[in-house]
Motif scaffolding. Sequence first.
Motif, PDB file in Angstrom:
ATOM      1  N   ILE A 257      48.726  20.158  36.318  1.00 57.25           N
ATOM      2  CA  ILE A 257      50.087  20.656  36.162  1.00 57.25           C
ATOM      3  C   ILE A 257      50.939  19.740  37.045  1.00 57.25           C
ATOM      4  O   ILE A 257      50.873  19.803  38.276  1.00 57.25           O
TER       5      ILE A 257
ATOM      6  N   GLN B 148      53.168  20.776  28.351  1.00 57.97           N
ATOM      7  CA  GLN B 148      53.917  20.286  29.497  1.00 57.97           C
ATOM      8  C   GLN B 148      54.691  19.038  29.060  1.00 57.97           C
ATOM      9  O   GLN B 148      54.189  18.238  28.249  1.00 57.97           O
TER      10      GLN B 148
ATOM     11  N   SER C  56      50.401  23.790  27.928  1.00 60.76           N
ATOM     12  CA  SER C  56      51.326  24.459  28.833  1.00 60.76           C
ATOM     13  C   SER C  56      50.615  25.659  29.442  1.00 60.76           C
ATOM     14  O   SER C  56      49.858  26.343  28.768  1.00 60.76           O
TER      15      SER C  56
END
Lengths: 151, 761
Positions: B221, B27, B252
Amino acid sequence: MLKPILLVEDNPNDLELTLIALEKSKLANEVVVVRDGAEALDFLNCNGIFNKRATGNPAVVLLDLKLPKIDGLEVLSQIRSSAKLQSIPVVMLTSSKEEQDLLRSYQLGVNAYVVKPVDFGEFIKAISDLGIFWAVLNEPPPGSIRANRRS
Amino acid sequence: MNAIHRTGFSPAAACDKEPIHIPGSIQPHGMLIAFTSDNFLVDQISANCASFTGVKPEDVVGKPLSAVLGDEGAQWLIAEIANQNIIARPVYLGALKMPNGSFFDVMVHAWQGLVILEFEMISREKAADFRLLYPLITKFVSTLQDANEIESMCAIAAREIKNVTQFGRVLVYSFDHQGHGHVLAEAIDTGYHSYFNQRFPASDIPQQARAMYVANRVRLIANANYTPARLVPGTHSVTGEAIDLTYASLRSVSPVHLQYMRNMGTLASMSVSIVVKGRLWGLISCHNTEPREVSFETRSTCEQLGQILALHIDAHQERTESAYRLELRGMLVSLLGALSQSQNFVDNFSMVSHDLLRLAGASGAALIFEGKTTLFGATPPEADVYELAQWLATQMTGEVFNTDALSAVYAGGSAMKDVASGILALSISRHHKHYLIWFRPEVIRTIDWAGNPHLKSGQDGAFQALTPRQSFELWSETVVATSKPWRQSEIDAALEFRTAILGVVLERAEAMAELADELGRANKELESFSYSVSHDLRSPMRHIVGFTDLLLEMEAGRLSEKGTRFLRNIKESARFAGKLVDDLLSFSQMGRSALRTSEVDLNALVENSVSKLQSEITGRHIVWNIAPLPPICADPVFMQMAVQNLISNAVKYTSSRETAVISISARESERETVFEFKDNGVGFSMEYAHKLFGVFQRLHRMEDFEGTGIGLANVKRIVERHGGWVSALGEIDKGATFSFSVPRNLPTEEGDAHVKADTTR
């Protein structure tokens, strides 16, 4: 000379009735009475109080099953295992038709097995039939003697 | 409303196979560097490093860490790493200043031979401050201790996590045995949709994600619309494989999951694992409509709170379970005490049926034992229970069987679903079809799903299977033909009960053997008793008869008529008593002596019996209708007695008839031969027919018909020892018919044991 009949009976009532029955059957044989198994064997083997008796086997032994000291089956077994005695006819006279007694008696080689009937008439008939067959009709084996009746 | 049977949803197979631990990217709200600890050279770096540090990834791969972090930063880091025990779980190293002047929190962990550094940009200069954590956790623990229920603990946790993270919605849910999530508690801001008490189907979280959630307890997230930052290069320089990011917080996530979040309307999500006894018990799930970053110390706080919650749940479950087990044990002890109360196993159960039901938390139970079905409480009808037991016999391989949806597995289940939607069955014998079955009634329940779980699968193809569900709208499902599920502790208690019952059953078998021994002894005693009776009781009778006879004979002339009559009475009585003894003896002998079977000609037995009755027959007019009788297999001596008895009875009870008619016939069937003795005598009332075959049972006065009352008892005993039956039909003054049967397959000699065993029952 007729050989005696040996009657082995401990019950006085039975003894008296049996003697009457034998009397009524008009047998000529003497009847020797002993009251227990030990006495019977003494008589047969001429031992004890019978050591003075004349030798010889009785014509027939009428043997009660239940006896003091040595019981009927034991007496029978000793007779059958003795060379001297084994040929004596033995009639088991008993109160009972218990199968095990009957079987055991035949296994030991009894000649007849008589359950004493309740009816006295029948009893007299049974005794006289036996007496006639064994004491009178049967050929006595050699060496038989006539004994005095003792009672 | 939808009425379906609960079956469990097939997880989306494609989701289960997606390799989410090696996404090849992270991320973008942080930066990642992987290196090997032996050379401290950058092996892989996330492509977004340029935006954080100004260096291009391709320029630093294969270079020392200082190429990215600067000399000062690299030295500090290497020194910190040397001081730490680097493990799979990330360790916080502190705040680092990059050469470009920006500040980062640095986390490090080692996994599969690589050291993985994660950097998250911060505004402060100092390392994260955990001092606030202590009072927060102290307060949390004390509030949790006041909660008595798991639900209220979860509610406290939801509130606290929401406070700490400032997410718009925090759900706490647990997984059931099928993996469906059930929302137990919720804390939401206004405007957020509530999912309280709803269910998330198991397929929402694929298997490998669940495994990862046990290893990595917090996942964030920050923005579902993020563009992943790929790692450069894509694979490890030595292994040639993609890097495993299981423990990396920046990992991710699957595009399917991001779509799921967007569908749900949450752009930021964080989840904290609740791991109880090494198993993923549930999740604390945080949602926010807008993207939200959560600092490392906040995530750590949430992880701590999650662990404390898990410990409290564990303790609570232990407490509840042990209290419950203690209660079960108490019930078990009282049950077992009652079961050994009396000899009758089944009666004992009836006395404690209340405890029996309580033990398994059931509303009904059935005991199928020695061919008898005994019901307790609310159960299906006996015949249905019997059928069910037959089915169980074909199904059960182990000691126990349970289901909470019987109709789903058993065809007869629908008809009994009201009282028996759930069954818990125990096999209570190793050799026989003996069962103890508990029943639970149907409980109709409504399950609220967060979206119809059946819509997710069933679309075509693998491509579609990777599409997350679209709708989270409330979808109610009505579950029918299902009972409350059986708890493991209830099944365990049942199994323990089974062990104990087997003991009781075994003890019972021993008691039976002992009883048989005792019976054998008693029988022996009885035998010797009757032996004495035959000798000792018979003799005095004989003497009385003998001497009375002699007296009558000798003193006939001197006795008065009365005296003679008295003597005759004495004689008759004694004679009768003697006969009684004789008959009793033969009766007892009949039970004791072995059957000696051979082929028997009944014609000869009949002829023989008639000739024996000559004295009774003389002077009477008797018509004999004797049909030819088939041969049978029987004990000839006993059979003679039976025939003799029946014929002499026929002769006796027809004595008042001018012409007596006595008929004897036979009929054969496949199984047996039946003989019938019919006369036209005085008969009897059927009212007393059942008494006819009993010992000492007489239906006539002694003056009318002499007899000891043992004859027919003898006949019955003889016939039954042969495995046959006797029956009597009659009417007063209209004659009587006696029948008996002899089985045609009567075994000879060696089979006698079987016949004997039958008669001793």
